[in-house]
Design a protein around this motif. Structure first.
Motif, PDB file in Angstrom:
ATOM      1  N   TRP A 168       0.861  -1.180   0.000  1.00 14.75           N
ATOM      2  CA  TRP A 168       0.000   0.000   0.000  1.00 14.75           C
ATOM      3  C   TRP A 168       0.895   1.227   0.000  1.00 14.75           C
ATOM      4  O   TRP A 168       1.547   1.513   0.994  1.00 14.75           O
ATOM      5  CB  TRP A 168      -0.889  -0.036   1.229  1.00 14.75           C
ATOM      6  CG  TRP A 168      -1.957   0.990   1.307  1.00 14.75           C
ATOM      7  CD1 TRP A 168      -2.636   1.566   0.284  1.00 14.75           C
ATOM      8  CD2 TRP A 168      -2.497   1.545   2.509  1.00 14.75           C
ATOM      9  NE1 TRP A 168      -3.570   2.433   0.769  1.00 14.75           N
ATOM     10  CE2 TRP A 168      -3.511   2.438   2.130  1.00 14.75           C
ATOM     11  CE3 TRP A 168      -2.234   1.356   3.861  1.00 14.75           C
ATOM     12  CZ2 TRP A 168      -4.249   3.166   3.046  1.00 14.75           C
ATOM     13  CZ3 TRP A 168      -2.970   2.069   4.778  1.00 14.75           C
ATOM     14  CH2 TRP A 168      -3.976   2.959   4.382  1.00 14.75           C
ATOM     15  N   ALA A 182       0.759   6.570   5.646  1.00 13.24           N
ATOM     16  CA  ALA A 182       0.140   5.457   6.364  1.00 13.24           C
ATOM     17  C   ALA A 182       1.214   4.748   7.183  1.00 13.24           C
ATOM     18  O   ALA A 182       2.337   4.566   6.710  1.00 13.24           O
ATOM     19  CB  ALA A 182      -0.518   4.485   5.399  1.00 13.24           C
ATOM     20  N   PRO A 208       1.489  -0.707   4.514  1.00 13.48           N
ATOM     21  CA  PRO A 208       2.169   0.521   4.107  1.00 13.48           C
ATOM     22  C   PRO A 208       3.586   0.242   3.603  1.00 13.48           C
ATOM     23  O   PRO A 208       4.282  -0.633   4.125  1.00 13.48           O
ATOM     24  CB  PRO A 208       2.224   1.353   5.387  1.00 13.48           C
ATOM     25  CG  PRO A 208       1.285   0.731   6.322  1.00 13.48           C
ATOM     26  CD  PRO A 208       1.117  -0.704   5.916  1.00 13.48           C
ATOM     27  N   THR A 250       9.277   0.790   7.400  1.00 14.11           N
ATOM     28  CA  THR A 250       7.807   0.823   7.380  1.00 14.11           C
ATOM     29  C   THR A 250       7.246  -0.511   6.898  1.00 14.11           C
ATOM     30  O   THR A 250       6.286  -1.041   7.471  1.00 14.11           O
ATOM     31  CB  THR A 250       7.324   1.969   6.462  1.00 14.11           C
ATOM     32  OG1 THR A 250       7.795   3.206   6.975  1.00 14.11           O
ATOM     33  CG2 THR A 250       5.806   1.996   6.371  1.00 14.11           C
TER      34      THR A 250
END
Length: 176
Positions: free
Chosen positions: A72, A77, A129, A142
């Motif tokens: 994503w 995010a 994310p 991340t």
């Protein structure tokens, strides 16, 4: 000694992790699917694929629940995002048109399963994310955190839906 009767499995789960594992964070979906596969749980099948193809409906027709796992790229995010996949009337009516292009999204696959088999599994899209999808790159911080969080989410799903047959082999504390 008589062998124990097989434990009935009230439902089946299919985890489909998709993305390109050669492109850094884009490989988070396949990584999650591989980790779930390594858990070797009864009633749980995990597939790691580079993209969603219409052929996946053969696997989906036998599942009660499907979780699609994808990268994503939403800026900012920090945690995975889980949403239900709904086979809308439009997707049901036109579900085969995108499939003919050999590029599908989860809603199209759910609609195609419904159209071909008269039923479809309950499905969710779990988006992880990411920061970068550079060729040959390693997971970003991340993405690593997202993979760990996604595995905990899936573990919770399995604990909830497969009770009492689910017993995790090991805690989900690492991603690679």
């Amino acid at each position: 000694m008589t062998p124990a009767p097989p434990v009935p499995h009230p439902c089946t789960f299919l985890i489909i992790g998709y993305g390109n594992s050669l492109r850094g964070d884009d490989g988070v979906g396949p990584q999650v699917a591989q980790t779930v596969s390594d858990w070797r749980l009864p009633s749980v099948k995990a597939l790691s694929v580079p993209q969603l193809l219409p052929e996946l409906v053969v696997e989906m027709r036998a599942a009660d629940y499907v979780i699609f796992v994808d990268a994503w790229g939403k800026c900012g995010a920090s945690t995975p995002y889980l949403e239900p996949v709904v086979a809308t009337p439009a997707a049901l009516a036109h579900g085969t048109i995108p499939a003919l292009n050999h590029v599908c999204d989860p809603a199209v696959l759910v609609a195609l399963t419904q159209r071909l088999y008269g039923h479809h599994p309950q499905a969710w899209l779990l988006q992880i994310p990411t920061e970068r999808c550079d060729l040959g790159g390693a997971f970003s911080k991340t993405a690593k955190h997202g993979v760990d969080s996604a595995l905990r989410i899936i573990e919770q799903f399995l604990t909830t839906y497969l009770r009492p047959v689910f017993t995790p082999l090991a805690p989900c504390t690492k991603s690679a």
